[in-house]
Design an enzyme around this catalytic site. Structure first.
Site, short mmCIF file in Angstrom:
data_model
loop_
_atom_site.label_atom_id
_atom_site.label_comp_id
_atom_site.label_asym_id
_atom_site.label_seq_id
_atom_site.Cartn_x
_atom_site.Cartn_y
_atom_site.Cartn_z
CG HIS A 153 -39.51 69.75 40.94
ND1 HIS A 153 -40.06 69.71 39.67
CD2 HIS A 153 -39.12 71.04 41.12
CE1 HIS A 153 -39.99 70.91 39.12
NE2 HIS A 153 -39.42 71.72 39.98
CG HIS B 194 -35.89 71.03 36.83
ND1 HIS B 194 -35.57 71.60 38.06
CD2 HIS B 194 -36.59 69.91 37.10
CE1 HIS B 194 -36.09 70.85 39.02
NE2 HIS B 194 -36.71 69.82 38.48
CB CYS C 10 -30.39 66.14 34.25
SG CYS C 10 -30.28 64.39 33.79
CD GLU D 190 -36.97 67.95 31.02
OE1 GLU D 190 -36.82 67.38 29.93
OE2 GLU D 190 -37.27 67.33 32.07
CG ASN E 10 -39.75 61.66 38.58
OD1 ASN E 10 -39.79 60.75 39.39
ND2 ASN E 10 -39.11 62.81 38.84
#
EC number: 1.17.7.4
Length: 323
Positions: A42, A75, A97, A127, A228
């Site tokens: 992102h 994600h 990830c 996610e 985040n």
């Protein structure tokens, strides 16, 4: 002089480095176009750079020609997306990830044990959609909560048979409050053996907590859709420190610097360092324009991150087992 403090660590995490490298390697080996489901990370700067190199970002697999090469974003995706990719005979590189994959494995294990699963996360985040999609709705039960208030309203089938997982990019403090609310309401609920919030999320939030003790303004470099990065702004604001997020240096407003003596700079896990350097240049320009002040830039000490994740095999894979 205006003092500028750089948070440490900041910027790219191992999962983001890996995802970007997967796209760049696929482009180098197989040539354009390489399709990517959702923004691989992102950050607008990163996405636009990869688009220039030949990556094509899509939200729906119907946009991808049958038999083409596709990369799943960092994600993660649901089993339904994997089934659709297999049905369209797409060749896949999976940039999920590894820390998100860890949560997927936990969900599968909990579901196999017959648990009802509570996920702590943000509605609509890719996610969360990918993790919630690890079990079939017809076979298992999974709930989504975001706040302690959601926990108070939660209705489950069996209070003695619950487990929880979390999105990896949550506010550490907010997640702790929700987990405590779950444990208070459902004393027998179990969680993962190791926290799901990733090391990079934790480290960057801790670095901001260090910044706010020294600064009267915090600027977070990150894109609006970055979970985040948003959490970093929240951490600063929760400590009653003015905080703003910028996607690019031009978004930095002169008015933010008025009467500020110390400015903290950090970057979300999907924001490249080049954007931080551009923000610093913009800060210097504004400071000189406002009162002919100079800028003193200092880098704070912080946790040394040595985590790396291996790349997948150089050949794409097919998910025929999902057909």
């Amino acid at each position: 002089m205006i003092r500028v403090l750089l948070a440490n660590p900041r910027g790219f995490c191992a999962g983001v480095d890996r995802a970007i490298e997967i796209v760049e390697r696929a482009l180098a080996m197989y040539g354009a176009p390489i399709y990517v489901r959702h923004e691989v990370v992102h950050n607008r700067f990163v996405v636009e750079d990869l688009e220039k190199k030949g990556a094509v970002f899509v939200e729906n697999l119907e946009e991808v020609p049958e038999g083409s090469m596709l990369i799943f974003s960092a994600h993660g995706v649901s089993h339904e997306v994997r089934r659709e990719a297999a049905a369209r005979k797409l060749q896949i590189f999976d940039a999920t990830c590894p820390l998100v994959t860890k949560v997927h494995v936990e969900v599968a294990k909990m579901d196999k044990e017959g648990k009802e699963i509570v996920m702590i996360g943000h509605q609509g985040h890719p996610e969360v959609e990918g993790t919630m999609g690890q079990i079939a709705k017809s076979k298992g039960t999974m709930y989504l909560v975001e706040t302690a208030e959601d926990v108070a309203r939660l209705q489950v089938k069996n209070e003695s048979n619950l487990a929880y997982v979390t999105q990896t990019t949550l506010s550490v403090d907010d997640a702790a409050r929700v987990i405590e609310a779950l444990k208070q309401r459902f004393p027998k609920i179990i969680g993962p053996k190791k926290d799901d919030i990733c090391y990079a999320t934790q480290n960057r939030q801790d670095a901001v907590k260090k910044l706010v003790k020294l600064c009267d303004l915090v600027v977070v470099v990150g894109s609006p859709n970055s979970s985040n990065s948003n959490r970093l702004c929240e951490v600063a604001r929760n400590e009653n420190v003015e905080a703003y997020m910028v996607d690019q240096a031009e978004q930095l407003q002169e008015s933010w610097l008025t009467n500020k003596r110390c400015i903290g700079i950090t970057a979300g896990a999907s924001a490249p360092e080049i954007l931080v350097q551009q923000v610093l240049e913009r800060l210097e320009q504004i400071a000189a324009k406002q009162s002919n002040q100079g800028v003193i830039i200092e880098e704070l000490s912080g946790v040394l991150e040595s985590v790396t994740f291996p790349l997948p095999k150089a050949e794409p894979v097919s998910f025929n087992k999902y057909i």
